[in-house]
Design a protein around this motif. Structure first.
Motif, PDB file in Angstrom:
ATOM      1  N   GLN A 201     -11.193   1.015  -7.006  1.00 35.23           N
ATOM      2  CA  GLN A 201     -10.525  -0.052  -7.763  1.00 35.23           C
ATOM      3  C   GLN A 201     -10.935  -0.019  -9.231  1.00 35.23           C
TER       4      GLN A 201
ATOM      5  N   GLU B  94       0.831  -1.205   0.000  1.00 35.50           N
ATOM      6  CA  GLU B  94       0.000   0.000   0.000  1.00 35.50           C
ATOM      7  C   GLU B  94       0.867   1.255   0.000  1.00 35.50           C
TER       8      GLU B  94
ATOM      9  N   GLU C 131     -14.125   1.952  -1.851  1.00 37.93           N
ATOM     10  CA  GLU C 131     -12.904   1.278  -2.286  1.00 37.93           C
ATOM     11  C   GLU C 131     -13.159   0.423  -3.520  1.00 37.93           C
TER      12      GLU C 131
ATOM     13  N   GLU D  49      -0.302  -3.107  -7.847  1.00 39.48           N
ATOM     14  CA  GLU D  49      -1.717  -3.268  -7.489  1.00 39.48           C
ATOM     15  C   GLU D  49      -2.172  -4.707  -7.662  1.00 39.48           C
ATOM     16  N   ARG D  50      -1.681  -5.389  -8.716  1.00 43.97           N
ATOM     17  CA  ARG D  50      -2.021  -6.805  -8.881  1.00 43.97           C
ATOM     18  C   ARG D  50      -1.440  -7.622  -7.734  1.00 43.97           C
TER      19      ARG D  50
ATOM     20  N   ILE E 181       2.252   1.634  -3.468  1.00 39.70           N
ATOM     21  CA  ILE E 181       1.233   2.146  -4.385  1.00 39.70           C
ATOM     22  C   ILE E 181       1.088   3.651  -4.228  1.00 39.70           C
TER      23      ILE E 181
ATOM     24  N   LEU F 248       2.919   0.573 -11.411  1.00 41.70           N
ATOM     25  CA  LEU F 248       1.778   0.711 -10.502  1.00 41.70           C
ATOM     26  C   LEU F 248       0.794  -0.430 -10.705  1.00 41.70           C
ATOM     27  N   ARG F 249       0.502  -0.777 -11.955  1.00 44.23           N
ATOM     28  CA  ARG F 249      -0.421  -1.887 -12.208  1.00 44.23           C
ATOM     29  C   ARG F 249       0.118  -3.202 -11.655  1.00 44.23           C
TER      30      ARG F 249
ATOM     31  N   THR G 199      -9.548   3.088 -10.993  1.00 42.16           N
ATOM     32  CA  THR G 199      -8.109   2.936 -11.204  1.00 42.16           C
ATOM     33  C   THR G 199      -7.844   2.041 -12.411  1.00 42.16           C
TER      34      THR G 199
ATOM     35  N   ARG H 154       1.866   6.462  -7.134  1.00 46.86           N
ATOM     36  CA  ARG H 154       0.871   7.428  -7.611  1.00 46.86           C
ATOM     37  C   ARG H 154       1.413   8.847  -7.533  1.00 46.86           C
TER      38      ARG H 154
ATOM     39  N   TRP I  93      -0.909  -6.563  -4.735  1.00 46.55           N
ATOM     40  CA  TRP I  93      -1.752  -6.279  -3.562  1.00 46.55           C
ATOM     41  C   TRP I  93      -3.018  -7.122  -3.603  1.00 46.55           C
ATOM     42  N   ASP I  94      -3.677  -7.187  -4.777  1.00 47.47           N
ATOM     43  CA  ASP I  94      -4.899  -7.990  -4.916  1.00 47.47           C
ATOM     44  C   ASP I  94      -4.635  -9.452  -4.603  1.00 47.47           C
TER      45      ASP I  94
END
Length: 270
Positions: A81, A9, A77, A42-43, A12, A38-39, A84, A16, A45-46
């Motif tokens: 998502q 987090e 959120e 984020e993946r 990320i 960033l992508r 984003t 940004r 993180w998911d």
């Protein structure tokens, strides 16, 4: 795992900020590089969040009192998502469709209706307390809220403004983003093909011959070809409107728009 999630987090958030800084410098190569990174983060993180959720479900726990079912993630959120992923202003209908196609959990349509008002009240009561706010897109002529279009406060002002060509450009950009998510296999669901087709039927050259499934690569190429036709004019209109907004609006108005009063020099070229 929780520590790793927090580290991602933080990463990320830093990425940004770096993207915004590169945009201000007009360093398009660096922006592209940072957004790709960033992508990826984020993946990650998911994936980590999904793993953590699975582990927690497998752990034995004491019985808890019955409670009404609710979403694991707050609605704002979920919306963040989706926005984003898309990278452009979006209407609630599209937000819901993208969420169903790519994200787990529930996003009640009734919650979307009041979300923007809640966000504005939160900002006015405590400006800057949150890392981002969900806010309306702004029309390029009056700098007023664009009906039904949601954006993210951390986006550059130019990306949150809607000029005469912006609805088409943003539709095409959303098509590219959705096609990219489909190619990456981002939590695909049966709704993914339906979403791809809803874009492809409105873009010349994006649908395959016959009745086969939509090819995300073909959709991307067709959308990008049309984007190139409109992009320069759209950028100019948005940039001119953003310049007026910075000169004439306060911080709150730059996020949530004016109350439909005329702004001197109101045309996109003004």
């Amino acid at each position: 795992m929780q520590d790793d999630l927090e580290a991602l987090e933080d990463r990320i958030a830093r990425l940004r900020r770096s993207v915004r800084a590169a945009m201000r410098r007009r360093d398009s190569a660096r922006v592209k590089e940072l957004r790709a990174e960033l992508r990826r983060v984020e993946r990650a993180w998911d994936e980590l969040a999904d793993a953590l959720e699975r582990d927690e479900r497998q752990q034995p726990s004491a019985p808890e009192p019955a409670r009404p079912p609710g979403p694991l993630v707050p609605a704002r959120e979920h919306v963040h998502q989706v926005l984003t992923l898309l990278g452009v202003p979006a209407a609630p209908k599209l937000i819901g469709a993208v969420h169903r196609a790519f994200f787990p959990g529930e996003l009640p349509a009734s919650r979307l209706a009041s979300l923007r008002r809640d966000e504005e009240r939160s900002f006015r009561s405590s400006p800057g307390a949150r890392p981002y706010y969900l806010c309306p897109a702004l029309t390029s002529d009056l700098l007023a809220p664009a009906r039904g279009l949601v954006t993210v406060s951390s986006w550059p002002l130019e990306h949150r403004i809607i000029g005469p060509l912006s609805p088409r450009v943003d539709f095409l950009r959303a098509a590219v983003a959705v096609a990219d998510a489909a190619q990456r296999g981002l939590h695909e669901t049966p709704d993914t093909e339906r979403l791809l087709r809803s874009f492809a039927v409105s873009i010349p050259g994006a649908t395959p011959r016959g009745t086969g499934p939509i090819d995300p690569g073909l959709l991307t190429r067709a959308a990008e070809a049309e984007i190139a036709v409109h992009l320069d004019a759209d950028r100019q209109a948005r940039a001119a409107a953003a310049d007026r907004a910075r000169r004439r609006l306060d911080e709150t108005e730059r996020l949530f728009g004016t109350k439909l009063r005329a702004i001197p020099g109101k045309t996109a070229q003004g």
